[in-house]
Design a protein around this motif. Structure first.
Motif, PDB file in Angstrom:
ATOM      1  N   GLU A  20     -51.851  -4.044  -7.705  1.00 44.95           N
ATOM      2  CA  GLU A  20     -52.062  -4.867  -6.508  1.00 44.95           C
ATOM      3  C   GLU A  20     -50.880  -5.808  -6.277  1.00 44.95           C
ATOM      4  O   GLU A  20     -50.391  -5.952  -5.157  1.00 44.95           O
ATOM      5  N   ALA A  21     -50.405  -6.454  -7.342  1.00 47.53           N
ATOM      6  CA  ALA A  21     -49.399  -7.509  -7.186  1.00 47.53           C
ATOM      7  C   ALA A  21     -47.970  -6.978  -7.201  1.00 47.53           C
ATOM      8  O   ALA A  21     -47.099  -7.515  -6.518  1.00 47.53           O
ATOM      9  N   GLY A  22     -47.708  -5.919  -7.983  1.00 41.46           N
ATOM     10  CA  GLY A  22     -46.339  -5.461  -8.162  1.00 41.46           C
ATOM     11  C   GLY A  22     -45.998  -4.147  -7.502  1.00 41.46           C
ATOM     12  O   GLY A  22     -44.813  -3.767  -7.467  1.00 41.46           O
ATOM     13  N   GLY A  23     -46.988  -3.403  -7.027  1.00 42.67           N
ATOM     14  CA  GLY A  23     -46.715  -2.133  -6.371  1.00 42.67           C
ATOM     15  C   GLY A  23     -46.637  -0.965  -7.338  1.00 42.67           C
ATOM     16  O   GLY A  23     -46.749  -1.124  -8.560  1.00 42.67           O
ATOM     17  N   VAL A  24     -46.421   0.230  -6.787  1.00 43.81           N
ATOM     18  CA  VAL A  24     -46.453   1.469  -7.573  1.00 43.81           C
ATOM     19  C   VAL A  24     -45.331   1.517  -8.600  1.00 43.81           C
ATOM     20  O   VAL A  24     -45.539   1.910  -9.756  1.00 43.81           O
ATOM     21  N   GLY A  35     -46.761 -10.586 -10.748  1.00 43.53           N
ATOM     22  CA  GLY A  35     -46.490  -9.241 -11.240  1.00 43.53           C
ATOM     23  C   GLY A  35     -45.715  -9.233 -12.541  1.00 43.53           C
ATOM     24  O   GLY A  35     -45.980  -8.418 -13.435  1.00 43.53           O
ATOM     25  N   GLY A  36     -44.742 -10.155 -12.698  1.00 38.49           N
ATOM     26  CA  GLY A  36     -43.940 -10.201 -13.920  1.00 38.49           C
ATOM     27  C   GLY A  36     -44.770 -10.520 -15.146  1.00 38.49           C
ATOM     28  O   GLY A  36     -44.601  -9.916 -16.206  1.00 38.49           O
ATOM     29  N   VAL A  37     -45.683 -11.492 -15.010  1.00 34.58           N
ATOM     30  CA  VAL A  37     -46.553 -11.864 -16.133  1.00 34.58           C
ATOM     31  C   VAL A  37     -47.471 -10.708 -16.500  1.00 34.58           C
ATOM     32  O   VAL A  37     -47.664 -10.393 -17.687  1.00 34.58           O
ATOM     33  N   LEU A  38     -48.048 -10.059 -15.496  1.00 35.49           N
ATOM     34  CA  LEU A  38     -48.927  -8.912 -15.756  1.00 35.49           C
ATOM     35  C   LEU A  38     -48.171  -7.768 -16.415  1.00 35.49           C
ATOM     36  O   LEU A  38     -48.708  -7.067 -17.270  1.00 35.49           O
ATOM     37  N   PHE A  39     -46.917  -7.580 -16.021  1.00 35.05           N
ATOM     38  CA  PHE A  39     -46.072  -6.549 -16.629  1.00 35.05           C
ATOM     39  C   PHE A  39     -45.918  -6.806 -18.129  1.00 35.05           C
ATOM     40  O   PHE A  39     -46.119  -5.914 -18.956  1.00 35.05           O
ATOM     41  N   VAL A  40     -45.584  -8.054 -18.485  1.00 35.40           N
ATOM     42  CA  VAL A  40     -45.390  -8.413 -19.899  1.00 35.40           C
ATOM     43  C   VAL A  40     -46.697  -8.275 -20.684  1.00 35.40           C
ATOM     44  O   VAL A  40     -46.712  -7.741 -21.803  1.00 35.40           O
ATOM     45  N   HIS A  87     -51.392   8.570 -10.806  1.00 31.98           N
ATOM     46  CA  HIS A  87     -51.655   9.064  -9.452  1.00 31.98           C
ATOM     47  C   HIS A  87     -53.044   8.697  -8.942  1.00 31.98           C
ATOM     48  O   HIS A  87     -53.189   8.291  -7.774  1.00 31.98           O
ATOM     49  N   PHE A  88     -54.085   8.854  -9.765  1.00 33.58           N
ATOM     50  CA  PHE A  88     -55.442   8.605  -9.291  1.00 33.58           C
ATOM     51  C   PHE A  88     -55.642   7.173  -8.791  1.00 33.58           C
ATOM     52  O   PHE A  88     -56.257   6.973  -7.726  1.00 33.58           O
ATOM     53  N   PRO A  89     -55.178   6.132  -9.514  1.00 33.21           N
ATOM     54  CA  PRO A  89     -55.342   4.776  -8.952  1.00 33.21           C
ATOM     55  C   PRO A  89     -54.662   4.618  -7.594  1.00 33.21           C
ATOM     56  O   PRO A  89     -55.228   3.999  -6.683  1.00 33.21           O
ATOM     57  N   VAL A  90     -53.452   5.173  -7.461  1.00 33.39           N
ATOM     58  CA  VAL A  90     -52.729   5.073  -6.182  1.00 33.39           C
ATOM     59  C   VAL A  90     -53.460   5.854  -5.095  1.00 33.39           C
ATOM     60  O   VAL A  90     -53.607   5.386  -3.958  1.00 33.39           O
ATOM     61  N   LEU A  91     -53.943   7.054  -5.431  1.00 35.74           N
ATOM     62  CA  LEU A  91     -54.646   7.898  -4.467  1.00 35.74           C
ATOM     63  C   LEU A  91     -55.917   7.219  -3.961  1.00 35.74           C
ATOM     64  O   LEU A  91     -56.157   7.139  -2.740  1.00 35.74           O
ATOM     65  N   PHE A  92     -56.742   6.701  -4.865  1.00 35.48           N
ATOM     66  CA  PHE A  92     -58.002   6.092  -4.450  1.00 35.48           C
ATOM     67  C   PHE A  92     -57.781   4.764  -3.731  1.00 35.48           C
ATOM     68  O   PHE A  92     -58.560   4.399  -2.839  1.00 35.48           O
ATOM     69  N   LEU A 102     -44.209   8.934  -6.366  1.00 32.13           N
ATOM     70  CA  LEU A 102     -45.133   8.131  -5.564  1.00 32.13           C
ATOM     71  C   LEU A 102     -44.481   6.890  -4.982  1.00 32.13           C
ATOM     72  O   LEU A 102     -44.979   6.331  -3.997  1.00 32.13           O
ATOM     73  N   SER A 103     -43.367   6.442  -5.581  1.00 33.40           N
ATOM     74  CA  SER A 103     -42.755   5.201  -5.131  1.00 33.40           C
ATOM     75  C   SER A 103     -42.093   5.342  -3.764  1.00 33.40           C
ATOM     76  O   SER A 103     -41.989   4.367  -3.019  1.00 33.40           O
ATOM     77  N   GLY A 104     -41.632   6.547  -3.411  1.00 30.96           N
ATOM     78  CA  GLY A 104     -40.999   6.750  -2.111  1.00 30.96           C
ATOM     79  C   GLY A 104     -41.993   6.637  -0.977  1.00 30.96           C
ATOM     80  O   GLY A 104     -41.846   5.825  -0.064  1.00 30.96           O
ATOM     81  N   ASP A 105     -43.056   7.427  -1.072  1.00 32.45           N
ATOM     82  CA  ASP A 105     -44.109   7.393  -0.045  1.00 32.45           C
ATOM     83  C   ASP A 105     -45.412   7.780  -0.717  1.00 32.45           C
ATOM     84  O   ASP A 105     -45.676   8.969  -0.952  1.00 32.45           O
ATOM     85  N   ASN A 106     -46.220   6.767  -1.061  1.00 32.19           N
ATOM     86  CA  ASN A 106     -47.446   7.076  -1.797  1.00 32.19           C
ATOM     87  C   ASN A 106     -48.515   7.728  -0.925  1.00 32.19           C
ATOM     88  O   ASN A 106     -49.597   8.040  -1.402  1.00 32.19           O
ATOM     89  N   GLN A 107     -48.218   7.934   0.372  1.00 31.64           N
ATOM     90  CA  GLN A 107     -49.137   8.685   1.221  1.00 31.64           C
ATOM     91  C   GLN A 107     -48.952  10.190   1.027  1.00 31.64           C
ATOM     92  O   GLN A 107     -49.827  10.979   1.382  1.00 31.64           O
TER      93      GLN A 107
END
Length: 492
Positions: free
Chosen positions: A45-49, A105-110, A273-278, A446-451
């Motif tokens: 949600e915060a940092g993207g695909v 996003g940075g904190v969640l990444f770490v 893929h599934f989280p991005v798809l849904f 998926l990062s180019g076009d997640n559609q």
């Protein structure tokens, strides 16, 4: 003697100590998967695909080193201390996530990477503990008593079996639990719940009785004990020598490549893929005001409404439902293995060959099934899409477990006892590296076009074609080799 009370005392110890250990294994795996799911979903949600995928890549790469280091430390430090300390560190990360929140996003990444590293660090510790949670020979009787030895081996097998089952159930059940809790009560409540769970697990771990032999970690007489630093220096050479040793058996080499292909082209589908798809499906439905009026859609929407889940959070529950197929898959695979064993015995065929062939062909079919469903996902309603992916994922996990089961049997038969530990350590390193590459590939497409799902479909088809080639090679090399191995076993 059979009327001796020694075995019954061992059973009592299994009930009071080993069962506590197994239960804590489930709790720890559930808590880790619960918190990792929180970090991953909020990072998406915060940092993207892209950041979502790179967090998993960074975790997998770092885990390869951490697991090897943890294995060395396990041989040099008391198990009880490391066992409790790793869970306490998880509690610290859970508190940090609660304090820092979910908007950065940075904190969640770490935190995502940190949780993965701690879990990887704990694996060599917990996997080496089953013999230590059983009562020592001095308690249950003479170590030379065949009945006592057999009873101890049965207990050890039982602990290992339940440990594996609890690991899988906890891993796949937690995402669903997090999706329901976070959707109904919010992120902070879910993380607070995990803090409480980790605190309880840390206290209960301190209650587990662990017996460590006095000679553990000591060098042979007349030899100097190597330091941890010296062992770490030789780590690279050990890994390289182990990888080179994998080339000596054509069947094992093909099975390793097959599992590597699974880790690269299949498992990242569920994690990336599934989280991005849904998320895409849910956002599209909310934006356009679309309602899935099919039977499956109505049932799914009714269940979400009953649980009080908001529309914007439904994608998490869709993802968790598919992951829940990982709980059903192992039980289905057990039933399939019983059928394969019966079939092999009835027709007097090599059981290992039948199991491997069936498993790899099943992997090819399920990969094709997943590619077809993902390619048509844009035209399917949310209810039907979730249902098809759940069914496909149950079958995928089942056939993957079948291949893993027979792969383990073949490696145990073909390798000497003093080769198995290094073999397992090195193939796990290879598979982790494969998972990293797969996560990176799926994140990239998926990062180019997640559609656009064509990139993920192409990766699935690529993995399918490689598995077809590997199956053909196994038909050429594996069948004859396994038959010879079987005949030689009979002669001996």
């Amino acid at each position: 003697p059979s009327n001796s009370p020694k075995p019954s005392f061992a059973v009592a110890m299994l009930e009071s100590n080993a069962i506590l250990f197994v239960g804590l294994q489930f709790g720890s795996r559930f808590a880790n998967s619960f918190l990792v799911t929180a970090a991953r979903y909020e990072l998406l949600e915060a940092g993207g695909v892209t950041q979502f995928a790179w967090a998993q890549v960074a975790t997998n790469v770092a885990r390869m080193v951490v697991s090897q280091v943890a294995g060395l430390l396990t041989d040099n430090f008391p198990l009880k201390r490391m066992y409790v300390a790793t869970e306490a560190c998880n509690l610290v990360l859970a508190v940090a996530m609660l304090v820092c929140g979910h908007g950065h996003g940075g904190v969640l990444f770490v935190l995502n990477v940190g949780l993965g590293l701690l879990f990887s660090f704990s694996q060599p510790v917990t996997k080496s503990m089953p013999p230590a949670v059983l009562p020592p020979h001095e308690v249950i009787g003479d170590r030379g008593d065949p009945e006592v030895v057999q009873h101890r081996q049965q207990d050890l097998a039982l602990i290992n079996s339940w440990d594996l089952t609890c690991d899988k159930v906890g891993r796949y059940l937690a995402p669903m639990a997090y999706a329901v809790v976070s959707s109904s009560h919010g992120f902070n409540f879910a993380v607070l719940l995990s803090c409480f769970l980790y605190g309880l697990l840390t206290m209960l771990r301190a209650c587990v009785t662990i017996t460590e032999p006095e000679t553990r970690g000591k060098p042979a007489e007349g030899q100097a004990r190597p330091t941890v630093g010296q062992k770490l220096k030789g780590l690279g050479k050990q890994v390289w020598d182990g990888v080179m040793s994998l080339r000596k058996d054509s069947v094992l080499r093909l099975l390793i490549l097959n599992t590597l292909v699974t880790n690269v082209f299949l498992y990242p589908l569920n994690s990336v893929h599934f989280p991005v798809l849904f998320k895409q499906v849910a956002e599209k439905a909310e934006k356009l005001g679309e309602v899935d009026s099919s039977v499956f859609g109505v049932v799914l929407q009714g269940a979400m409404s009953f649980l009080g889940i908001k529309k914007k959070d439904m994608w998490r529950n869709y993802t968790a439902l598919v992951s829940l197929g990982g709980v059903v898959g192992p039980f289905l695979s057990n039933a399939m293995i019983y059928g394969l064993e019966s079939y092999s015995t009835r027709l007097q065929k090599c059981r290992l060959w039948v199991g491997v062939s069936f498993g790899v062909m099943g992997q090819i079919l399920t990969s094709g099934m997943l590619a077809l469903i993902v390619s048509c996902s844009g035209s399917l309603g949310s209810g039907l899409l979730v249902l098809l992916l759940v069914l496909a994922w149950v079958l995928t996990i089942a056939v993957n477990n079948i291949v893993t089961t027979y792969f383990n049997s073949i490696s145990q038969e073909r390798l000497q006892r003093n080769e198995r530990g290094r073999f397992i350590a090195n193939i796990m390193t290879i598979f982790t590296l494969g998972s990293s590459w797969g996560t990176l590939l799926f994140g990239w497409v998926l990062s180019g076009d997640n559609q656009d799902v064509s990139g993920s479909v192409n990766l699935l088809v690529c993995g399918l074609l490689v598995k077809v080639i590997l199956l053909a090679l196994l038909q050429r090399d594996g069948k004859g080799t396994l038959a010879v191995g079987k005949e030689e076993t009979k002669k001996e």
